[in-house]
Motif scaffolding. Structure first.
Motif, short mmCIF file in Angstrom:
data_model
loop_
_atom_site.label_atom_id
_atom_site.label_comp_id
_atom_site.label_asym_id
_atom_site.label_seq_id
_atom_site.Cartn_x
_atom_site.Cartn_y
_atom_site.Cartn_z
N TRP B 226 0.88 -1.32 0.02
CA TRP B 226 0.06 0.09 -0.11
C TRP B 226 0.81 1.29 -0.10
N TYR B 229 1.39 2.99 -3.26
CA TYR B 229 0.02 3.25 -4.01
C TYR B 229 0.20 4.65 -4.02
N ARG B 230 -0.23 5.38 -4.96
CA ARG B 230 -0.26 6.81 -5.15
C ARG B 230 -1.58 7.06 -5.72
#
Lengths: 269, 279
Positions: B226, B229-230
């Motif tokens: 996670w 994650y962008r």
């Protein structure tokens, strides 16, 4: 005032203390709750006061469910336990801190009772002896004028003159709207005081009778020869026997004898 | 249920008065002990350090540690009635509602501690500084209040052409308050739940709980990835932190609210613990 229907209760991981226990009590009486050790007298008193929660059944005290511990219930119930706690403060501070919770608290009665019990007003509560503390709490409980007074072994720890004072004050302080429930082993201390007897045995109410009703049906007397009297129940005593005889009379009720007869399975009713 | 059965201001006042009248000597003594010990410890270090202490931050560290340790001890002693059967009987029979009794405990334990300890510590610090200045004339005290202020509301700055420009303020005090409140409520819940060794059991419980949370975060961020994650700008409304970690105040506010939620959960749980008490 107190209405109990099909009450079931057991302490955790133990067998049932009460099973299908039912009885009711009305105001205007001093009721003696009697039972052997472990019969559940204190547990029953705590259930009535809302300190223990029953497993099943209905319990209504002063129109409330005690387990909810609502303030409108608690302000009319005073529970004096056998082993109690008093804070490390003065008599004056204790009264200031606690009397306000009880709407009918009678300051004058409190003063009078403390004088009768010879309790020093200036003393700190934690410096008093056990008997003095107990007398203080008895005085406080009577001064609250609560509708329900629950006294667990109130005469334990009192000296002989104090026991007499206790009887005098209790008899004098009550009104018709009040119910006093006394649990005790010292039946002699409350014999002349109670007007109703409730005997607990094996999780059931074995007897729930008024003193007048009992004295109308039984005679409590001392006899030398059992053959001549045909007693319902008897126990040896110095110089003969203490016996319960059928038929009413003017005899003083021997609660100890009555209790022994009831718990030994003698069919009285 | 009638409102009067839940809360009545007069009855609540009587319960507060009762608590004060029964415990005034213990309360007064604890105030004096906290103040006295703080004063002695601070004075000892100030005397040893002597002269210029304007850059010594140890008094802030002492404050944080003593705030946490003393707080754990003091707040764990809440609901003292439940440590003793006779006291519990007397307590449960007082004609007050559960909410009123609960509020009295909250006021006299977590809230009074959280508010009073900093005041006592700072007062002891100021007094000790004045005292040491008399003994050691060249003594220059560390500006504790100023330092606390700087840490709690710090400047956000950037350098432009070699010059530091303050562009905003970072309100860290929000995070400090929510952490303090939540930790206090955790010990309060421990006090309501455990009859013996309340502080120790709460510490163990907290260690296990925080350990579990760290492991979950590690698993989500590290193992599931996670952390890489962008969030796109057009999806940022889905994220409470926005599209990135650009705004520190947003992050602080978010974590403060999360931590505060834990504290509130602990306080509700302790209320229910009080309600179900039997003696």
């Amino acid at each position: 005032m107190i209405n109990i229907q099909s009450l079931e209760f057991s302490h955790r991981k133990r067998e049932k203390l009460f099973e299908n226990l039912s009885f009711s009590l009305k105001p205007g009486s001093i009721t003696g709750l009697l039972g052997k050790n472990g019969a559940g007298k204190t547990s029953l008193l705590k259930i009535m006061a809302g300190m223990l929660f029953p497993g099943k059944g209905e319990i209504e005290v002063l129109g409330h469910q005690p387990k909810k511990r609502e303030p409108d219930f608690l302000k009319f119930v005073y529970y004096l336990p056998e082993e109690f706690y008093l804070p490390a403060t003065s008599v004056r501070n204790y009264l200031k801190a606690n009397s306000g919770f009880y709407p009918n608290f009678d300051q004058e009665l409190m003063k009078y009772q403390m004088q009768e019990f010879e309790i020093p007003v200036e003393n700190r509560l934690d410096k008093m002896s056990y008997g003095q503390k107990k007398k203080f709490l008895i005085s406080f409980s009577l001064a609250t004028k609560c509708k329900l007074l629950i006294l667990d072994e109130p005469t334990n720890g009192l000296d002989i003159p104090s026991k007499a004072t206790f009887r005098k004050l209790l008899a004098g302080a009550l009104t018709k709207e009040q119910l006093v429930l006394i649990s005790t082993h010292q039946v002699k201390d409350v014999e002349n005081l109670i007007d109703r007897v409730v005997i607990l045995n094996n999780g059931q109410v074995m007897m729930d009778k008024g003193i007048l009703e009992i004295s109308d049906q039984f005679q409590f007397t001392s006899v030398k020869d059992l053959n001549a009297t045909n007693p319902i129940y008897h126990e040896p005593s110095p110089g003969g026997y203490r016996a319960i005889l059928p038929g009413g009379g003017d005899s003083q009720i021997d609660i100890e004898l009555l209790f022994n007869a009831a718990t030994k399975g003698i069919k009285l009713y | 249920m009638k409102q009067n059965a839940i809360f009545n201001i007069k009855r609540f006042g009587s319960l507060l008065r009762r608590h004060l009248l029964h415990n005034y000597s213990a309360l007064l003594l604890s105030l004096l002990v906290v103040f006295g010990i703080s004063f002695l410890v601070i004075a000892f270090f100030q005397y040893l350090g002597r002269n210029d202490q304007s850059n010594t931050q140890e008094y802030f560290i002492i404050f944080i540690f003593s705030y946490a340790i003393l707080g754990a001890f003091y707040i764990s002693s809440a609901f003292s009635s439940f440590r003793n059967k006779e006291k519990a009987q007397a307590y449960l029979m007082i004609p007050g509602s559960i909410l009123e009794k609960y509020l009295v405990e909250i006021i006299f334990y977590p809230l009074s501690y959280l508010l009073l300890f900093p005041i006592l510590y700072v007062t002891a610090y100021q007094l000790s500084s004045s005292f040491i200045s008399i003994i050691v004339p060249e003594f220059i005290a560390f500006d504790l209040i100023g330092e606390i202020g700087k840490i709690m509301v710090s400047d956000v700055s950037r350098f432009e052409y070699g010059e530091k420009i303050v562009v905003g303020k970072l309100h860290i005090w929000i995070l400090f308050v929510s952490i303090s409140f939540s930790l206090a409520m955790a010990f309060f819940l421990g006090a309501a739940s455990f009859k013996k060794y309340a502080m120790l059991k709460t510490l163990l419980g907290l260690a296990a709980y925080i350990g579990l949370c760290i492991w979950i975060i590690y698993w989500l961020m590290g193992v599931l990835g996670w952390s890489t994650y962008r969030i796109l700008e057009n999806e940022s409304y889905l994220s409470p932190l926005g599209a990135g970690f650009g705004n520190d105040q947003v992050v602080i506010n978010f974590f403060s609210i999360c931590i505060l939620c834990f504290g509130l959960t602990f306080s509700v749980a302790s209320f229910f613990k009080l309600r179900e008490k039997e003696v």
